[in-house]
Design a protein around this motif. Structure first.
Motif, PDB file in Angstrom:
ATOM      1  N   SER A 135       0.846  -1.337  -0.051  1.00 49.28           N
ATOM      2  CA  SER A 135       0.110  -0.092   0.146  1.00 49.28           C
ATOM      3  C   SER A 135       0.805   1.371  -0.234  1.00 49.28           C
ATOM      4  CB  SER A 135      -1.037  -0.116   1.344  1.00 49.28           C
ATOM      5  OG  SER A 135      -0.059  -0.185   2.493  1.00 49.28           O
ATOM      6  N   HIS A 136       1.985   1.068   0.452  1.00 52.72           N
ATOM      7  CA  HIS A 136       2.995   2.365   0.552  1.00 52.72           C
ATOM      8  C   HIS A 136       4.353   1.868   0.638  1.00 52.72           C
ATOM      9  CE1 HIS A 136       4.141   6.469   1.163  1.00 52.72           C
ATOM     10  NE2 HIS A 136       4.935   6.102   2.476  1.00 52.72           N
ATOM     11  N   ILE A 137       5.411   2.644   0.171  1.00 54.52           N
ATOM     12  CA  ILE A 137       6.933   2.494   0.243  1.00 54.52           C
ATOM     13  C   ILE A 137       7.464   3.914   0.699  1.00 54.52           C
ATOM     14  CG2 ILE A 137       8.857   1.741  -0.896  1.00 54.52           C
ATOM     15  CD1 ILE A 137       7.622   0.099  -2.863  1.00 54.52           C
ATOM     16  N   GLU A 138       8.058   3.818   1.950  1.00 52.36           N
ATOM     17  CA  GLU A 138       8.681   4.843   2.300  1.00 52.36           C
ATOM     18  C   GLU A 138      10.260   4.785   1.880  1.00 52.36           C
ATOM     19  OE1 GLU A 138       9.952   7.114   6.655  1.00 52.36           O
ATOM     20  OE2 GLU A 138       7.801   5.886   6.313  1.00 52.36           O
ATOM     21  N   ARG A 139      10.891   5.506   1.033  1.00 51.16           N
ATOM     22  CA  ARG A 139      12.079   5.099   0.515  1.00 51.16           C
ATOM     23  C   ARG A 139      13.147   6.237   1.217  1.00 51.16           C
ATOM     24  NH1 ARG A 139      11.052   2.368  -4.274  1.00 51.16           N
ATOM     25  NH2 ARG A 139       9.108   2.388  -4.975  1.00 51.16           N
ATOM     26  N   HIS A 143      17.594   1.955   3.205  1.00 45.64           N
ATOM     27  CA  HIS A 143      16.680   0.932   3.650  1.00 45.64           C
ATOM     28  C   HIS A 143      15.410   1.580   3.275  1.00 45.64           C
ATOM     29  CE1 HIS A 143      16.381   3.309   7.375  1.00 45.64           C
ATOM     30  NE2 HIS A 143      15.055   3.068   7.481  1.00 45.64           N
ATOM     31  N   ASP A 144      14.391   0.942   2.973  1.00 43.70           N
ATOM     32  CA  ASP A 144      12.934   1.284   2.653  1.00 43.70           C
ATOM     33  C   ASP A 144      11.911   0.610   3.649  1.00 43.70           C
ATOM     34  OD1 ASP A 144      13.868   2.633   0.596  1.00 43.70           O
ATOM     35  OD2 ASP A 144      13.462   1.201  -0.876  1.00 43.70           O
ATOM     36  N   VAL A 145      10.772   1.266   4.033  1.00 47.18           N
ATOM     37  CA  VAL A 145       9.796   0.840   4.798  1.00 47.18           C
ATOM     38  C   VAL A 145       8.589   0.524   3.937  1.00 47.18           C
ATOM     39  CG1 VAL A 145       8.356   1.205   6.853  1.00 47.18           C
ATOM     40  CG2 VAL A 145      10.711   2.145   6.920  1.00 47.18           C
ATOM     41  N   VAL A 146       8.299  -0.673   3.674  1.00 43.61           N
ATOM     42  CA  VAL A 146       7.335  -1.088   2.911  1.00 43.61           C
ATOM     43  C   VAL A 146       6.194  -1.671   3.775  1.00 43.61           C
ATOM     44  CG1 VAL A 146       6.707  -2.876   1.136  1.00 43.61           C
ATOM     45  CG2 VAL A 146       8.823  -2.087   1.311  1.00 43.61           C
ATOM     46  N   THR A 147       4.995  -0.972   3.380  1.00 43.08           N
ATOM     47  CA  THR A 147       3.712  -1.222   4.216  1.00 43.08           C
ATOM     48  C   THR A 147       2.832  -2.418   3.322  1.00 43.08           C
ATOM     49  OG1 THR A 147       3.728   0.794   5.041  1.00 43.08           O
ATOM     50  CG2 THR A 147       1.368  -0.326   5.378  1.00 43.08           C
ATOM     51  N   ILE A 148       2.408  -3.438   4.073  1.00 41.83           N
ATOM     52  CA  ILE A 148       1.819  -4.337   3.091  1.00 41.83           C
ATOM     53  C   ILE A 148       0.428  -4.426   3.963  1.00 41.83           C
ATOM     54  CG2 ILE A 148       1.754  -6.865   2.721  1.00 41.83           C
ATOM     55  CD1 ILE A 148       4.915  -6.691   3.309  1.00 41.83           C
ATOM     56  N   ALA A 149      -0.682  -4.211   3.060  1.00 45.79           N
ATOM     57  CA  ALA A 149      -2.003  -4.558   3.631  1.00 45.79           C
ATOM     58  C   ALA A 149      -2.413  -5.816   3.465  1.00 45.79           C
ATOM     59  CB  ALA A 149      -2.884  -3.505   2.715  1.00 45.79           C
ATOM     60  N   SER A 164      17.140  -4.434  -2.091  1.00 46.91           N
ATOM     61  CA  SER A 164      16.138  -5.329  -1.987  1.00 46.91           C
ATOM     62  C   SER A 164      14.790  -4.828  -2.976  1.00 46.91           C
ATOM     63  CB  SER A 164      15.873  -5.971  -0.946  1.00 46.91           C
ATOM     64  OG  SER A 164      16.897  -6.678  -0.293  1.00 46.91           O
ATOM     65  N   THR A 165      14.419  -3.804  -2.508  1.00 44.99           N
ATOM     66  CA  THR A 165      13.085  -2.889  -3.229  1.00 44.99           C
ATOM     67  C   THR A 165      13.458  -2.965  -4.719  1.00 44.99           C
ATOM     68  OG1 THR A 165      12.950  -1.685  -1.305  1.00 44.99           O
ATOM     69  CG2 THR A 165      11.818  -0.898  -3.302  1.00 44.99           C
ATOM     70  N   VAL A 166      14.648  -2.655  -5.114  1.00 45.30           N
ATOM     71  CA  VAL A 166      14.923  -2.778  -6.399  1.00 45.30           C
ATOM     72  C   VAL A 166      14.846  -3.921  -7.241  1.00 45.30           C
ATOM     73  CG1 VAL A 166      16.582  -1.955  -8.313  1.00 45.30           C
ATOM     74  CG2 VAL A 166      16.259  -0.604  -6.367  1.00 45.30           C
ATOM     75  N   THR A 261      10.199 -10.649   6.261  1.00 45.25           N
ATOM     76  CA  THR A 261      11.107 -11.019   4.875  1.00 45.25           C
ATOM     77  C   THR A 261       9.576 -10.929   3.884  1.00 45.25           C
ATOM     78  OG1 THR A 261      12.552 -12.437   5.934  1.00 45.25           O
ATOM     79  CG2 THR A 261      12.227 -12.679   3.692  1.00 45.25           C
ATOM     80  N   ILE A 262      10.196 -10.563   2.655  1.00 45.78           N
ATOM     81  CA  ILE A 262       9.018 -10.188   1.554  1.00 45.78           C
ATOM     82  C   ILE A 262       9.426 -11.239   0.579  1.00 45.78           C
ATOM     83  CG2 ILE A 262       8.193  -8.617  -0.191  1.00 45.78           C
ATOM     84  CD1 ILE A 262       8.607  -6.329   1.758  1.00 45.78           C
ATOM     85  N   ALA A 263       8.345 -11.856   0.127  1.00 49.05           N
ATOM     86  CA  ALA A 263       8.432 -12.599  -1.176  1.00 49.05           C
ATOM     87  C   ALA A 263       7.685 -12.197  -2.105  1.00 49.05           C
ATOM     88  CB  ALA A 263       8.229 -14.182  -0.661  1.00 49.05           C
ATOM     89  N   THR A 264       7.907 -12.237  -3.548  1.00 48.15           N
ATOM     90  CA  THR A 264       6.985 -11.935  -4.465  1.00 48.15           C
ATOM     91  C   THR A 264       7.262 -12.513  -5.746  1.00 48.15           C
ATOM     92  OG1 THR A 264       5.969  -9.997  -5.473  1.00 48.15           O
ATOM     93  CG2 THR A 264       8.394  -9.765  -5.319  1.00 48.15           C
ATOM     94  N   MET A 265       6.583 -12.425  -6.982  1.00 46.95           N
ATOM     95  CA  MET A 265       6.903 -12.896  -8.162  1.00 46.95           C
ATOM     96  C   MET A 265       7.252 -11.943  -9.070  1.00 46.95           C
ATOM     97  SD  MET A 265       3.694 -15.757  -8.541  1.00 46.95           S
ATOM     98  CE  MET A 265       4.587 -16.555  -9.903  1.00 46.95           C
ATOM     99  N   CYS A 266       8.199 -11.755  -9.481  1.00 46.79           N
ATOM    100  CA  CYS A 266       8.845 -10.712 -10.408  1.00 46.79           C
ATOM    101  C   CYS A 266       8.412 -10.996 -12.036  1.00 46.79           C
ATOM    102  CB  CYS A 266      10.304 -10.706 -10.249  1.00 46.79           C
ATOM    103  SG  CYS A 266      10.847 -10.094  -8.876  1.00 46.79           S
TER     104      CYS A 266
END
Length: 266
Positions: A135-139, A143-149, A164-166, A261-266
């Motif tokens: 929902s939001h990425i504070e860059r 480091h970045d703070v990633v908010t996940i709904a 890692s964000t990149v 830890t974040i996992a996703t599909m690129c």
């Protein structure tokens, strides 16, 4: 509803692979022979020979390589492409099975392959696994703070390196899975704010205790966030001395964003 799905692969609207042909390829691979493979697959040698010939022609490269009989006898084996076709077909069946399971599960997100995989297939050592979207990425520079709904009312913050964000190509609205190990989660009740304990954690999820499992050293606390989503904490018994835990009570699950830890599909 007991649904089944059958995969048929076409090339130029002509049948290339189907369950019968894949069964034949598997039989040839295990027997080392087209004739023996035909018997194992329950078809005639001519039908097997014609099917192999047709697949080789449609693919533009051989799926089966064979040698004529002679002093040492003939034989057949799958080529690298043939073996990869069989493996890919098995993968398609697994994906189809997950899709059918998701259809019968109202809580499964049918608009996301990652969401279906995280519910029915993805296995990790992390006790907690949550599917959601960013929902939001504070860059920041490092480091970045990633908010996940994860629900309309629950969100998780993850602190990860900017690299890692990149690398993961993270952006708002992207589907991700958040992973948190059980020992990274502690608990605190609303009426027992010990020495500002809650203030030390940037993730605070309010839920209801559904189960408590205790041994001599630790307690596993399962906290329901919604009807279908729960988080588990594995807490040292010494840290729970001032908490009078009981099933049905409201409690906060607390954990640091750098433990996500974040996992996703690129």
């Amino acid at each position: 509803m007991n649904l089944t799905a059958i995969s048929t692969l076409l090339i130029e609207n002509k049948t290339f692979a189907n369950p019968r042909r894949i069964a034949l390829l598997n039989a040839i691979d295990s027997t080392g022979s087209i004739s023996q493979g035909a018997k194992e697959a329950g078809i005639s040698y001519k039908a097997a020979f014609d099917a192999v010939k047709d697949m080789n022609h449609l693919a533009g490269e051989p799926l089966v390589s064979s040698e004529k009989g002679g002093k040492g006898g003939g034989g057949a084996e799958l080529t690298r492409f043939g073996k990869r076709l069989v493996q890919m077909y098995q993968l398609l069946n697994q994906i189809q099975d997950m899709g059918l399971k998701a259809l019968n599960d109202d809580s499964a997100p049918l608009d996301s392959l990652l969401g279906v995989m995280s519910r029915f297939s993805l296995q990790t050592s992390a006790r907690n696994q949550f599917f959601g979207h960013i929902s939001h990425i504070e860059r920041h520079d490092l480091h970045d703070v990633v908010t996940i709904a994860i629900t309309p009312t629950h969100a998780i913050q993850a602190k990860i390196t900017h690299g890692s964000t990149v690398k993961l190509q993270l952006e708002e609205n992207k589907d991700v899975v958040a992973l948190i190990k059980g020992p990274a989660v502690t608990v605190c009740s609303e009426g027992n704010l010990i020495h500002g304990k809650r203030d030390r954690f940037d993730n605070q999820l309010l839920g209801t205790i559904t189960t408590l499992v205790q041994d001599m050293k630790s307690t596993e606390v399962t906290i329901s966030l919604t009807e279908n989503i729960a988080i588990c904490a594995l807490v040292d018994n010494h840290d729970l001395m001032e908490e009078n835990l009981r099933v049905g009570m409201e409690i906060y699950a607390l954990f640091h964003s750098n433990r996500v830890t974040i996992a996703t599909m690129c």
